[in-house]
Design a protein around this motif. Structure first.
Motif, mmCIF file in Angstrom:
data_model
loop_
_atom_site.group_PDB
_atom_site.id
_atom_site.type_symbol
_atom_site.label_atom_id
_atom_site.label_comp_id
_atom_site.label_asym_id
_atom_site.label_seq_id
_atom_site.Cartn_x
_atom_site.Cartn_y
_atom_site.Cartn_z
ATOM 1 N N ALA A 1 0.838 -1.208 0.000
ATOM 2 C CA ALA A 1 0.000 0.000 0.000
ATOM 3 C C ALA A 1 0.865 1.248 0.000
ATOM 4 O O ALA A 1 0.594 2.211 -0.731
ATOM 5 C CB ALA A 1 -0.934 -0.015 1.199
ATOM 6 N N SER A 2 1.932 1.232 0.800
ATOM 7 C CA SER A 2 2.832 2.380 0.873
ATOM 8 C C SER A 2 3.535 2.628 -0.462
ATOM 9 O O SER A 2 3.624 3.766 -0.929
ATOM 10 C CB SER A 2 3.860 2.146 1.987
ATOM 11 N N VAL A 3 4.040 1.558 -1.084
ATOM 12 C CA VAL A 3 4.746 1.708 -2.363
ATOM 13 C C VAL A 3 3.796 2.221 -3.442
ATOM 14 O O VAL A 3 4.129 3.142 -4.199
ATOM 15 C CB VAL A 3 5.388 0.372 -2.790
ATOM 16 N N ARG A 4 2.618 1.642 -3.517
ATOM 17 C CA ARG A 4 1.652 2.043 -4.563
ATOM 18 C C ARG A 4 1.198 3.492 -4.402
ATOM 19 O O ARG A 4 0.805 4.131 -5.388
ATOM 20 C CB ARG A 4 0.445 1.110 -4.542
ATOM 21 N N SER A 5 1.231 4.025 -3.182
ATOM 22 C CA SER A 5 0.770 5.401 -2.958
ATOM 23 C C SER A 5 1.816 6.447 -3.344
ATOM 24 O O SER A 5 1.502 7.631 -3.408
ATOM 25 C CB SER A 5 0.374 5.586 -1.496
ATOM 26 N N HIS A 6 3.062 6.029 -3.617
ATOM 27 C CA HIS A 6 4.107 7.009 -3.977
ATOM 28 C C HIS A 6 3.799 7.584 -5.354
ATOM 29 O O HIS A 6 3.491 6.848 -6.297
ATOM 30 C CB HIS A 6 5.477 6.333 -3.968
ATOM 31 N N PRO A 7 3.898 8.912 -5.514
ATOM 32 C CA PRO A 7 3.529 9.539 -6.788
ATOM 33 C C PRO A 7 4.381 9.111 -7.991
ATOM 34 O O PRO A 7 3.926 9.197 -9.133
ATOM 35 C CB PRO A 7 3.683 11.044 -6.520
ATOM 36 N N ALA A 8 5.589 8.625 -7.769
ATOM 37 C CA ALA A 8 6.447 8.220 -8.890
ATOM 38 C C ALA A 8 6.156 6.794 -9.363
ATOM 39 O O ALA A 8 6.635 6.386 -10.416
ATOM 40 C CB ALA A 8 7.917 8.338 -8.494
ATOM 41 N N VAL A 9 5.366 6.053 -8.596
ATOM 42 C CA VAL A 9 5.098 4.645 -8.916
ATOM 43 C C VAL A 9 3.882 4.526 -9.817
ATOM 44 O O VAL A 9 2.811 5.041 -9.498
ATOM 45 C CB VAL A 9 4.889 3.821 -7.624
ATOM 46 N N SER A 10 4.052 3.831 -10.953
ATOM 47 C CA SER A 10 2.914 3.577 -11.830
ATOM 48 C C SER A 10 2.386 2.153 -11.678
ATOM 49 O O SER A 10 1.231 1.887 -11.990
ATOM 50 C CB SER A 10 3.266 3.861 -13.293
ATOM 51 N N ASP A 11 3.229 1.211 -11.223
ATOM 52 C CA ASP A 11 2.753 -0.159 -11.040
ATOM 53 C C ASP A 11 3.683 -0.932 -10.119
ATOM 54 O O ASP A 11 4.900 -0.783 -10.182
ATOM 55 C CB ASP A 11 2.665 -0.868 -12.403
ATOM 56 N N LEU A 12 3.075 -1.746 -9.271
ATOM 57 C CA LEU A 12 3.796 -2.697 -8.423
ATOM 58 C C LEU A 12 3.085 -4.026 -8.576
ATOM 59 O O LEU A 12 1.874 -4.116 -8.342
ATOM 60 C CB LEU A 12 3.775 -2.264 -6.953
ATOM 61 N N SER A 13 3.820 -5.056 -8.992
ATOM 62 C CA SER A 13 3.182 -6.365 -9.151
ATOM 63 C C SER A 13 3.989 -7.441 -8.455
ATOM 64 O O SER A 13 5.224 -7.398 -8.429
ATOM 65 C CB SER A 13 2.990 -6.706 -10.625
ATOM 66 N N VAL A 14 3.257 -8.389 -7.868
ATOM 67 C CA VAL A 14 3.881 -9.528 -7.215
ATOM 68 C C VAL A 14 4.213 -10.552 -8.283
ATOM 69 O O VAL A 14 3.350 -10.983 -9.048
ATOM 70 C CB VAL A 14 2.945 -10.135 -6.160
ATOM 71 N N VAL A 15 5.489 -10.952 -8.349
ATOM 72 C CA VAL A 15 5.933 -11.957 -9.312
ATOM 73 C C VAL A 15 5.815 -13.340 -8.698
ATOM 74 O O VAL A 15 5.311 -14.272 -9.323
ATOM 75 C CB VAL A 15 7.382 -11.674 -9.780
ATOM 76 N N SER A 16 6.265 -13.493 -7.443
ATOM 77 C CA SER A 16 6.144 -14.774 -6.755
ATOM 78 C C SER A 16 6.288 -14.562 -5.255
ATOM 79 O O SER A 16 6.823 -13.554 -4.803
ATOM 80 C CB SER A 16 7.207 -15.772 -7.251
ATOM 81 N N THR A 17 5.788 -15.542 -4.485
ATOM 82 C CA THR A 17 5.938 -15.508 -3.033
ATOM 83 C C THR A 17 6.347 -16.886 -2.549
ATOM 84 O O THR A 17 6.010 -17.905 -3.150
ATOM 85 C CB THR A 17 4.618 -15.115 -2.321
ATOM 86 N N HIS A 18 7.104 -16.879 -1.458
ATOM 87 C CA HIS A 18 7.506 -18.130 -0.808
ATOM 88 C C HIS A 18 7.730 -17.816 0.662
ATOM 89 O O HIS A 18 8.728 -17.179 1.028
ATOM 90 C CB HIS A 18 8.780 -18.681 -1.444
ATOM 91 N N GLY A 19 6.799 -18.225 1.515
ATOM 92 C CA GLY A 19 6.903 -17.890 2.932
ATOM 93 C C GLY A 19 6.859 -16.385 3.124
ATOM 94 O O GLY A 19 5.947 -15.718 2.641
ATOM 95 N N GLU A 20 7.858 -15.840 3.810
ATOM 96 C CA GLU A 20 7.941 -14.394 4.040
ATOM 97 C C GLU A 20 8.756 -13.680 2.967
ATOM 98 O O GLU A 20 9.061 -12.497 3.098
ATOM 99 C CB GLU A 20 8.542 -14.116 5.421
ATOM 100 N N GLU A 21 9.102 -14.382 1.897
ATOM 101 C CA GLU A 21 9.880 -13.786 0.806
ATOM 102 C C GLU A 21 8.953 -13.523 -0.380
ATOM 103 O O GLU A 21 8.212 -14.399 -0.807
ATOM 104 C CB GLU A 21 10.997 -14.738 0.390
ATOM 105 N N THR A 22 8.988 -12.303 -0.904
ATOM 106 C CA THR A 22 8.152 -11.923 -2.037
ATOM 107 C C THR A 22 9.016 -11.247 -3.099
ATOM 108 O O THR A 22 9.822 -10.378 -2.772
ATOM 109 C CB THR A 22 7.028 -10.952 -1.604
ATOM 110 N N LEU A 23 8.838 -11.658 -4.351
ATOM 111 C CA LEU A 23 9.525 -11.034 -5.478
ATOM 112 C C LEU A 23 8.546 -10.097 -6.168
ATOM 113 O O LEU A 23 7.441 -10.500 -6.527
ATOM 114 C CB LEU A 23 10.033 -12.086 -6.463
#
Length: 198
Positions: free
Chosen positions: A57-79
């Motif tokens: 939510a914090s990253v997506r709210s930054h004015p310079a960001v146009s897109d944030l997408s999750v590529v993969s997750t494993h436990g507490e690790e997210t790409l």
């Protein structure tokens, strides 16, 4: 000849560091950066830690960001893949102006560490001066030239040469005043004094 530099920078002192502001003990590792047309770049980065929802939510709210997408997750690790306009990222723009390449970067809410490859010592000097002029407080920890590919992991030294050199350092051969001699080292490795010297 190219040069590799390792440096650190407070997260608040460059745009990507403020965009990827983490909470608590979460850390971020920048995987790679894919340049796009114009003033956009897509970095792939991994987060480690359980702060996913609030972080996204914090990253997506930054004015310079146009897109944030999750590529993969494993436990507490997210790409993630991040699409953002880096026009206002003074530090990364200076690295680009110096023809530098980002080899790796890791950071958290306070500090980021970078490994950069620059084409020459002149470009390194230019980058340091440019950061100083722009009030970007980089702290350089290492500067070195990469080994040629044929040198191998130990810069062309045999295993015996590497062990001898390490022993010489440990026993103070390079200290002033010297704490051991080539004769002592030769006895340790059962070789001649001349062989150790060479």
């Amino acid at each position: 000849m190219s040069v590799i530099i390792e440096l650190s920078l407070p997260a608040a002192e460059f745009q990507l560091g403020t965009i990827l502001d983490t909470e608590g003990a979460a850390t971020i590792t920048l995987e790679t950066m894919v340049p796009l047309e114009g003033n956009r770049s897509v970095p792939f980065f991994r987060t480690y830690g359980d702060t996913r929802a609030s972080f996204e939510a914090s990253v997506r709210s930054h004015p310079a960001v146009s897109d944030l997408s999750v590529v993969s997750t494993h436990g507490e690790e997210t790409l993630y893949a991040l699409n953002w306009d880096y026009t206002d990222d003074s530090f990364l723009n200076l690295v680009g102006s110096a023809d530098g390449h980002l080899l790796e970067a890791t950071g958290d809410t306070d500090q980021w560490g970078f490994q950069l490859r620059l084409p020459s010592h002149d470009s390194l000097s230019w980058l340091q001066d440019a950061c100083y002029d722009a009030d970007i407080p980089i702290a350089v920890s290492k500067i070195y030239n990469p080994a040629p590919p044929e040198a191998g992991a130990w810069y062309g030294l045999t295993d015996r040469q590497r062990r001898t050199l390490r022993e010489a350092v440990v026993r103070g051969y390079y200290s002033l005043p010297r704490q051991t001699s080539t004769k002592d080292l030769a006895e340790t490795f059962d070789v001649s004094d001349q062989a150790v010297t060479e």
